[in-house]
Scaffold this active site. Structure first.
Site, mmCIF file in Angstrom:
data_model
loop_
_atom_site.group_PDB
_atom_site.id
_atom_site.type_symbol
_atom_site.label_atom_id
_atom_site.label_comp_id
_atom_site.label_asym_id
_atom_site.label_seq_id
_atom_site.Cartn_x
_atom_site.Cartn_y
_atom_site.Cartn_z
ATOM 1 C CB SER A 1 66.989 81.384 89.589
ATOM 2 O OG SER A 1 67.528 80.426 88.988
ATOM 3 C CD GLU B 1 73.072 80.914 79.272
ATOM 4 O OE1 GLU B 1 72.437 81.655 78.146
ATOM 5 O OE2 GLU B 1 72.314 80.611 80.443
ATOM 6 N N GLY C 1 69.347 79.688 85.603
ATOM 7 C CA GLY C 1 68.617 78.341 85.350
ATOM 8 C C GLY C 1 68.707 77.316 86.242
ATOM 9 C CG ASN D 1 68.986 86.574 77.738
ATOM 10 O OD1 ASN D 1 69.096 86.378 76.647
ATOM 11 N ND2 ASN D 1 70.424 86.246 78.437
ATOM 12 C CG HIS E 1 74.734 85.529 79.239
ATOM 13 N ND1 HIS E 1 74.932 84.237 79.665
ATOM 14 C CD2 HIS E 1 73.563 86.046 79.963
ATOM 15 C CE1 HIS E 1 73.980 83.857 80.443
ATOM 16 N NE2 HIS E 1 72.974 84.943 80.492
ATOM 17 C CD GLU F 1 72.799 87.122 84.317
ATOM 18 O OE1 GLU F 1 71.619 86.923 84.145
ATOM 19 O OE2 GLU F 1 73.376 86.709 83.388
ATOM 20 C CE LYS G 1 69.518 83.138 80.118
ATOM 21 N NZ LYS G 1 70.228 81.973 80.877
HETATM 22 P P1 13P Z 1 67.536 82.581 84.466
HETATM 23 O O1 13P Z 1 66.549 83.760 84.966
HETATM 24 O O2 13P Z 1 67.009 81.697 83.727
HETATM 25 O O3 13P Z 1 68.056 81.956 85.580
HETATM 26 O O4 13P Z 1 68.803 83.286 83.497
HETATM 27 C C1 13P Z 1 69.283 84.175 83.979
HETATM 28 C C2 13P Z 1 70.278 84.653 82.927
HETATM 29 O O5 13P Z 1 71.032 84.269 82.359
HETATM 30 C C3 13P Z 1 69.837 86.100 82.350
HETATM 31 O O6 13P Z 1 70.832 86.472 81.569
#
Ligand code: 13P
Length: 265
Positions: free
Chosen positions: A221, A97, A184, A10, A95, A178, A12
């Protein structure tokens, strides 16, 4: 359970230019072993889908979101049909976010239905915030499974409510667990704790929704140092990778680990 593990990059809202997206896609493609036994998905931002599609051969294309209608006056939205016609196979839906920006379970539910209807595979993201999954103790934080499970159950029940066609033999929906506090932060969940949560999610998918062979990924992560500790469990069907997927070499190491995890199964 999947007979091959699934690993999803991903990206992002990265990178900033199509040139950078093409070189990241090319580097990522180079790092995917020829004898690939896993399924690799790359999910770039919408403007880079077409460019990425041209250079990825061993991976599938994913999108990071979609809308629940197929065409019409919906300024700024992208329909599942458009994605399907652009060579996309998977769509990340719900997601955290996006939920943080106001996406509700009701919207996610409609997106899942539309995504499936278009013949795409939704990757439904669920995960609890720290205050619903961790309890502070004298020695730091410990998992509060009861709170976390209630939170996740509620998300799944709302997000998958009345979704048609879930009970097919080959799973057409993927869930990514997640935990928000692991995204992150460089602080992944403990593999044994996410295993417990993933078993719980599989239980709900089976008992409430009749999905017998569900696919559930871990995200938060994940990097080349910790990937093996998650992927060693047969119930953890793969990983959703954010930050580490922006570094092709790092991502390639994860893919190799996932590939080998398949080999021993
Ligand atoms: P990270 O791997 O940066 O923690 O992000 C995870 C994530 O949100 C994948 O969709």
């Amino acid at each position: 359970m999947l007979n091959k593990k699934l690993i999803v990059a991903n990206w992002k809202m990265n990178p900033e230019s199509v040139t950078d997206a093409i070189s990241l896609a090319k580097e990522t493609e180079k790092g995917i072993p020829k004898s690939l036994k896993a399924e690799v998905v790359i999910a770039p931002p919408f403007p880079f889908l077409a460019a990425a599609k041209k250079v990825i051969k061993r991976a599938e294309l994913g999108a990071q979101d979609d809308f629940w209608e197929f065409k019409g006056a919906r300024t700024g939205e992208v329909s599942p049909t458009m994605l399907k016609n652009s060579g996309v196979k998977y769509v990340i839906v719900g997601h955290s976010e996006r939920r943080a920006l106001g996406e509700t379970d009701e919207m996610i539910n409609k997106k899942i239905e539309a995504t499936l209807k278009a013949g795409l595979k939704p990757i439904l993201c669920v995960g609890e915030p720290s205050e619903r999954g961790l309890t502070r103790t004298l020695r730091g934080f410990t998992r509060n499974y009861e709170m976390a499970k209630n939170y996740i159950r509620n998300q799944l029940e709302k997000d998958l409510k009345n979704i048609s066609n879930l009970k097919r033999r080959t799973s057409n929906i993927i869930v990514a667990y997640e935990p928000i506090w692991a995204i992150g932060t460089g602080k992944p969940d403990k593999p044994e704790d996410s295993l417990e949560m993933i078993r719980f999610i599989k239980g709900i998918l089976s008992s409430k929704f009749g999905v017998r062979s569900s696919i559930v990924l871990y995200g938060g992560s994940v990097n080349s140092q910790n990937a093996r500790s998650f992927l060693q469990y047969k119930e953890i069907d793969g990983a959703l990778v954010g930050g580490a997927s922006l570094n092709a070499k790092e991502f390639s190491k994860i893919v190799v680990i996932v590939n080998n995890a398949n080999a021993v199964k």
